[in-house]
Scaffold this motif. Structure first.
Motif, PDB file in Angstrom:
ATOM      1  N   ASN A  17       3.551  -7.439   0.319  1.00  0.00           N
ATOM      2  CA  ASN A  17       3.365  -6.014   0.035  1.00  0.00           C
ATOM      3  C   ASN A  17       3.948  -5.144   1.140  1.00  0.00           C
ATOM      4  OD1 ASN A  17       2.163  -6.254  -2.467  1.00  0.00           O
ATOM      5  ND2 ASN A  17       0.088  -6.292  -1.644  1.00  0.00           N
ATOM      6  N   GLU A  18       3.760  -5.563   2.387  1.00  0.00           N
ATOM      7  CA  GLU A  18       4.344  -4.813   3.503  1.00  0.00           C
ATOM      8  C   GLU A  18       5.875  -4.846   3.441  1.00  0.00           C
ATOM      9  OE1 GLU A  18       0.848  -5.432   6.883  1.00  0.00           O
ATOM     10  OE2 GLU A  18       2.533  -6.835   6.808  1.00  0.00           O
ATOM     11  N   ARG A  20       7.653  -5.100   0.674  1.00  0.00           N
ATOM     12  CA  ARG A  20       8.036  -4.204  -0.415  1.00  0.00           C
ATOM     13  C   ARG A  20       8.067  -2.753   0.068  1.00  0.00           C
ATOM     14  NH1 ARG A  20       4.763  -7.467  -2.319  1.00  0.00           N
ATOM     15  NH2 ARG A  20       4.739  -8.712  -4.149  1.00  0.00           N
ATOM     16  N   GLU A  21       7.049  -2.350   0.798  1.00  0.00           N
ATOM     17  CA  GLU A  21       6.989  -0.984   1.328  1.00  0.00           C
ATOM     18  C   GLU A  21       8.139  -0.721   2.297  1.00  0.00           C
ATOM     19  OE1 GLU A  21       3.117  -0.263   2.992  1.00  0.00           O
ATOM     20  OE2 GLU A  21       2.112  -0.849   1.131  1.00  0.00           O
ATOM     21  N   TYR A  22       8.451  -1.694   3.126  1.00  0.00           N
ATOM     22  CA  TYR A  22       9.541  -1.572   4.092  1.00  0.00           C
ATOM     23  C   TYR A  22      10.880  -1.384   3.371  1.00  0.00           C
ATOM     24  CZ  TYR A  22      12.397  -2.922   8.171  1.00  0.00           C
ATOM     25  OH  TYR A  22      13.301  -2.961   9.203  1.00  0.00           O
ATOM     26  N   TRP A 107      14.138  -5.160  -5.183  1.00  0.00           N
ATOM     27  CA  TRP A 107      12.991  -4.671  -5.955  1.00  0.00           C
ATOM     28  C   TRP A 107      12.942  -5.355  -7.322  1.00  0.00           C
ATOM     29  CZ3 TRP A 107      12.666  -1.837 -10.555  1.00  0.00           C
ATOM     30  CH2 TRP A 107      11.389  -1.376 -10.868  1.00  0.00           C
TER      31      TRP A 107
END
Length: 120
Positions: A17-18, A20-22, A107
């Motif tokens: 998840n981190e 993906r955010e990055y 993504w």
């Protein structure tokens, strides 16, 4: 972002998840760079800043690349220094576009890994 922010954020990521955010933040930054550079190049080439150019006279990204920057043949009378400068700007804009597309691919790969039949 500060010079070291990307490094500091990247070295502290420990979950998908981190990551993906990055990647989402990276994509947003690259898109802003590409848009800003294209507008700056259009202003420098026309002698009129983007904000001072009427909307109907502003080139879109593809027109700017095709008509003013990316050259397979140098226009008659253009100095080599100008041609190299324009081609360099074109290469940088294309590289930023490649990064934007690559982050979109990451993504999509993430979505596909979770649910291959989910609509993108």
């Amino acid at each position: 972002m500060d010079d070291d922010t990307w490094i500091e954020q990247g070295q502290n990521i420990s979950t998908p998840n981190e990551l993906r955010e990055y990647i989402a933040a990276l994509r947003a930054e690259v898109h802003h760079m590409q848009t800003g550079l294209a507008r700056a190049a259009a202003g420098a080439l026309s002698g009129r800043a983007w904000n001072n150019t009427p909307g109907d006279e502003r080139p879109n990204h593809d027109d700017l690349l095709r008509d003013h920057l990316d050259m397979t043949a140098t226009p008659t009378g253009m100095a080599a220094k100008d041609a190299v400068y324009r081609q360099s700007l074109a290469a940088l804009l294309v590289a930023l576009d490649a990064v934007d597309r690559a982050t979109l691919t990451v993504w999509l790969a993430d979505i596909n890994a979770k649910d291959p039949n989910r609509p993108a």
